[in-house]
Design a protein around this motif. Structure first.
Motif, short mmCIF file in Angstrom:
data_model
loop_
_atom_site.label_atom_id
_atom_site.label_comp_id
_atom_site.label_asym_id
_atom_site.label_seq_id
_atom_site.Cartn_x
_atom_site.Cartn_y
_atom_site.Cartn_z
N HIS A 172 0.82 -1.22 0.00
CA HIS A 172 0.00 0.00 0.00
C HIS A 172 0.86 1.27 0.00
N ALA A 173 1.98 1.21 0.72
CA ALA A 173 2.89 2.37 0.69
C ALA A 173 3.40 2.57 -0.73
N THR A 174 3.66 1.46 -1.42
CA THR A 174 4.12 1.53 -2.81
C THR A 174 3.03 2.15 -3.70
N ASN A 175 1.78 1.70 -3.52
CA ASN A 175 0.68 2.31 -4.28
C ASN A 175 0.64 3.81 -4.05
N LEU A 176 0.72 4.20 -2.79
CA LEU A 176 0.68 5.64 -2.48
C LEU A 176 1.80 6.37 -3.21
N ALA A 177 2.97 5.75 -3.22
CA ALA A 177 4.12 6.40 -3.86
C ALA A 177 3.88 6.55 -5.37
N GLU A 178 3.30 5.53 -5.99
CA GLU A 178 2.99 5.62 -7.42
C GLU A 178 1.97 6.72 -7.68
N GLU A 179 1.04 6.86 -6.76
CA GLU A 179 0.03 7.91 -6.91
C GLU A 179 0.67 9.30 -6.80
N VAL A 180 1.65 9.42 -5.93
CA VAL A 180 2.33 10.71 -5.78
C VAL A 180 3.11 11.05 -7.06
N VAL A 181 3.77 10.05 -7.64
CA VAL A 181 4.51 10.31 -8.89
C VAL A 181 3.53 10.77 -9.97
N PHE A 182 2.38 10.11 -10.05
CA PHE A 182 1.37 10.52 -11.04
C PHE A 182 0.91 11.96 -10.78
N LEU A 183 0.68 12.26 -9.53
CA LEU A 183 0.23 13.61 -9.18
C LEU A 183 1.24 14.66 -9.65
N VAL A 184 2.51 14.39 -9.38
CA VAL A 184 3.52 15.40 -9.67
C VAL A 184 3.87 15.44 -11.15
N GLU A 185 4.03 14.27 -11.76
CA GLU A 185 4.57 14.25 -13.12
C GLU A 185 3.54 13.89 -14.18
N GLY A 186 2.36 13.44 -13.76
CA GLY A 186 1.37 13.00 -14.74
C GLY A 186 1.74 11.68 -15.38
N LYS A 187 2.72 10.97 -14.79
CA LYS A 187 3.16 9.69 -15.37
C LYS A 187 2.62 8.55 -14.54
N ASP A 188 2.11 7.54 -15.23
CA ASP A 188 1.65 6.35 -14.54
C ASP A 188 2.81 5.36 -14.51
N ILE A 189 3.37 5.13 -13.32
CA ILE A 189 4.53 4.23 -13.24
C ILE A 189 4.14 2.86 -12.73
N ARG A 190 2.82 2.61 -12.62
CA ARG A 190 2.41 1.29 -12.17
C ARG A 190 2.71 0.28 -13.27
N HIS A 191 3.02 -0.93 -12.85
CA HIS A 191 3.24 -2.04 -13.79
C HIS A 191 4.23 -1.65 -14.87
N ALA A 192 5.22 -0.83 -14.52
CA ALA A 192 6.19 -0.38 -15.52
C ALA A 192 6.84 -1.60 -16.15
N GLY A 193 7.01 -1.53 -17.46
CA GLY A 193 7.65 -2.65 -18.16
C GLY A 193 6.65 -3.70 -18.60
N LYS A 194 5.61 -3.91 -17.79
CA LYS A 194 4.66 -4.97 -18.14
C LYS A 194 3.74 -4.54 -19.27
N ARG A 195 3.54 -3.20 -19.40
CA ARG A 195 2.65 -2.75 -20.47
C ARG A 195 3.44 -2.03 -21.56
N GLY A 196 4.73 -2.29 -21.62
CA GLY A 196 5.56 -1.59 -22.60
C GLY A 196 5.72 -0.13 -22.26
N GLY A 197 5.61 0.19 -20.98
CA GLY A 197 5.83 1.57 -20.54
C GLY A 197 4.63 2.45 -20.80
N PRO A 198 4.55 3.58 -20.09
CA PRO A 198 3.42 4.49 -20.27
C PRO A 198 3.51 5.20 -21.61
N PRO A 199 2.37 5.66 -22.12
CA PRO A 199 2.41 6.40 -23.39
C PRO A 199 3.23 7.67 -23.23
N ALA A 200 3.89 8.06 -24.29
CA ALA A 200 4.75 9.25 -24.24
C ALA A 200 3.95 10.49 -23.92
#
Ligand code: ADP
Ligand code: MG
Lengths: 228, 275
Positions: free
Chosen positions: A200-228
């Motif tokens: 859950h701490a990891t989820n929160l951290a991913e949510e913070v990255v999204f908030l700040v950068e607009g990037k979804d870093i969840r499941h990185a690599g598994k979906r071929g990375g987020p869209p540019a």
């Protein structure tokens, strides 16, 4: 940083931010007390900690309502929109963390009834680590610091490693000593709950990255990375 | 306050995706009134059969910009214009271009519905064609009826007016009048449609009808939609350009511009942080 021209909107967003921090403070406190109740075999502390969950549940409902009201009335965009989307997810993770603290307390009460098991090295480390992660991720949220949030994500690997070590040690003990079975099962559950806190701490951290950068870093690599 | 700005992405002033041909290419456009510059060194691509929304605070030059796209700006005494605008790779400001014929290819719909109030609905639809001389040479009545029906159908007004084509344009509601103006623009069979705040005088239902119509029209036409309503830009466009003091700050796919703008000034404007 410039503020919203509509001061009421500005204060609604600030209030939501403060509520999330307050709720996070409460669940951090619950986790800390649960860890202490386990370490000190303090059933009384476990019982009073369980009572705190009521407030956390109320926090969840109120934050959800505040988010919906802002969505309906303000139609937030850009960073504001990401903030609301992030708040809606964070509140779910925070509420789950509260539930897990309750689960830990329930096991603490059970374990306090039984003779003490000789200490499992990794368990205390796990508890300390997930508490640090929780604190750091909320600091990262408050500072809108994506790099610090990413550091929390990386630390989850260590939690998993510790968890597997604890698992091996517990299974070894239980197979050697049948009288440790009952306590072992409770302790296994404790380890599993701590491991989930790390998730859950990891989820929160991913949510913070999204908030700040607009990037979804969840499941990185598994979906071929987020869209540019 | 709430979120930090997204880190600066590379400039996105040409937002056309590689697969879509560019219909209108604005290159280093300057425009103004007398000595006052209004649009400065603006470069922008409008991809074919897409809706480009232009947003920005009042007075930033949105109307001036779109009026440069069909050479209406130069009709204002003292107006200045420099740079180029390419329609299918041909500069519309080249000396051999007839502005009247150009305006048949690039139609315009204005903020206030402006049908000829006493003229019939039918004649309103044909007014643009008559003005550009396209009906000279005596087309047959059935062909003209066909033009009227097709334009009104494409403007999503046919069903509401087909039984009263002789009624005055002024007898329609505001929203219907605006669709009549769209029909008038479409009757000329343009390739590009410029719409300057077409819904600002309309109620939410009439606005929704126009937005619905824009979604259909984009299958046939390239549309430039000026709007001061950010929600409208978010709903109705594929690309959004943000203008400030006559300069293009950012142009990006609409979804990205409204969730993750790359310029701090865009972020501040769309989240309502003005000065
Ligand atoms: N006919 C005109 N003569 C002189 N200045 C004008 C004229 N029309 C507009 N302007 C000025 O040009 C600037 C841009 O106007 P406009 O393009 O209408 O902005 P927007 O459509 O973004 O509100 C404004 O400062 C406006 O006052
Ligand atoms: Mg204007």
């Amino acid at each position: 940083m410039p503020r919203h021209t509509d001061r009421e909107y500005e204060s609604e967003l600030r209030a939501l931010n403060d509520r999330l921090l307050k709720m996070a403070g409460r669940v951090e406190e619950m986790v800390a007390q649960a860890a202490r109740a386990l370490a000190e075999r303090d059933a009384e502390l476990a019982r009073t900690t369980i009572l705190l969950d009521e407030t956390v549940n109320t926090d969840e409902v109120e934050i959800d309502e505040a988010c919906q009201s802002i969505l309906a009335r303000r139609q937030p965009l850009a960073g504001d929109l990401r903030f609301i989307a992030c708040a809606l997810k964070m509140v779910t993770d925070l509420e789950r963390i509260g539930d897990i603290a309750v689960n830990l307390c329930e096991r603490a009460i059970e374990l306090a009834r039984e003779a003490a098991l000789s200490p499992i090295a990794g368990l205390g480390q796990m508890a300390a680590l997930v508490q640090e992660m929780l604190k750091d991720v909320m600091d990262a949220f408050n500072a809108r610091a994506a790099d610090r949030a990413r550091a929390v994500v990386r630390r989850d690997d260590l939690v998993d490693e510790l968890y597997h070590g604890v698992l091996r040690e517990l299974l070894a003990r239980m197979s050697q000593d049948a009288s440790a079975l009952q306590r072992g099962i409770h302790t296994l559950a404790v380890a599993k709950f701590l491991e989930r806190l790390g998730d859950h701490a990891t989820n929160l951290a991913e949510e913070v990255v999204f908030l700040v950068e607009g990037k979804d870093i969840r499941h990185a690599g598994k979906r071929g990375g987020p869209p540019a | 306050m709430i979120a930090a700005p997204a880190p600066r992405a590379p400039p996105t002033t040409t937002a056309a995706d590689a697969t879509t041909p560019v219909k209108l290419a604005v290159r280093a456009l300057d425009a103004g009134f007398g000595a006052t510059p209004v649009v400065r060194q603006l470069t922008l691509d409008v991809p074919e059969r897409r809706v480009l929304a232009i947003i920005g605070p009042s007075g930033c030059g949105k109307s001036t910009l779109v009026r440069c796209l069909n050479r209406m700006h130069e009709l204002v005494p003292g107006a200045t214009v420099g740079g180029s605008v390419l329609l299918d790779d041909h500069d519309i400001y080249a000396r051999d271009v007839d502005p009247v014929l150009l305006r048949r290819r690039i139609g315009m719909v204005f903020q206030k519905p402006n049908p000829f109030p006493t003229m019939s609905i039918r004649e309103n639809v044909l007014a643009g064609l008559r003005l550009t001389g396209a009906l000279r040479g005596g087309r047959k009545q059935p062909a003209i009826d066909g033009i009227v029906e097709q334009a009104l159908t494409r403007a999503a007004l046919w069903d509401e007016v087909k039984d009263r084509l002789a009624a005055a344009g002024g007898s329609l509601s505001g929203g219907q009048q605006q669709r009549l103006c769209i029909a008038r623009a479409l009757a000329v069979e343009p390739e590009v449609l410029l719409m300057d705040e077409p819904c600002s005088a309309l109620d939410p239902i009439a606005t929704a009808r126009i937005e619905d119509l824009i979604h259909v029209l984009r299958e046939r036409y390239t549309i430039v939609l000026v709007t001061h309503n950010m929600q409208q830009a978010a709903r109705a466009s594929d690309l959004t350009a943000f203008l400030l003091h006559g300069e293009l700050i950012e142009c990006a796919p609409t979804e990205r511009l409204f969730t993750q703008p790359s310029d701090r000034r865009t972020e501040d404007y769309i989240t309502g942080k003005f000065g």
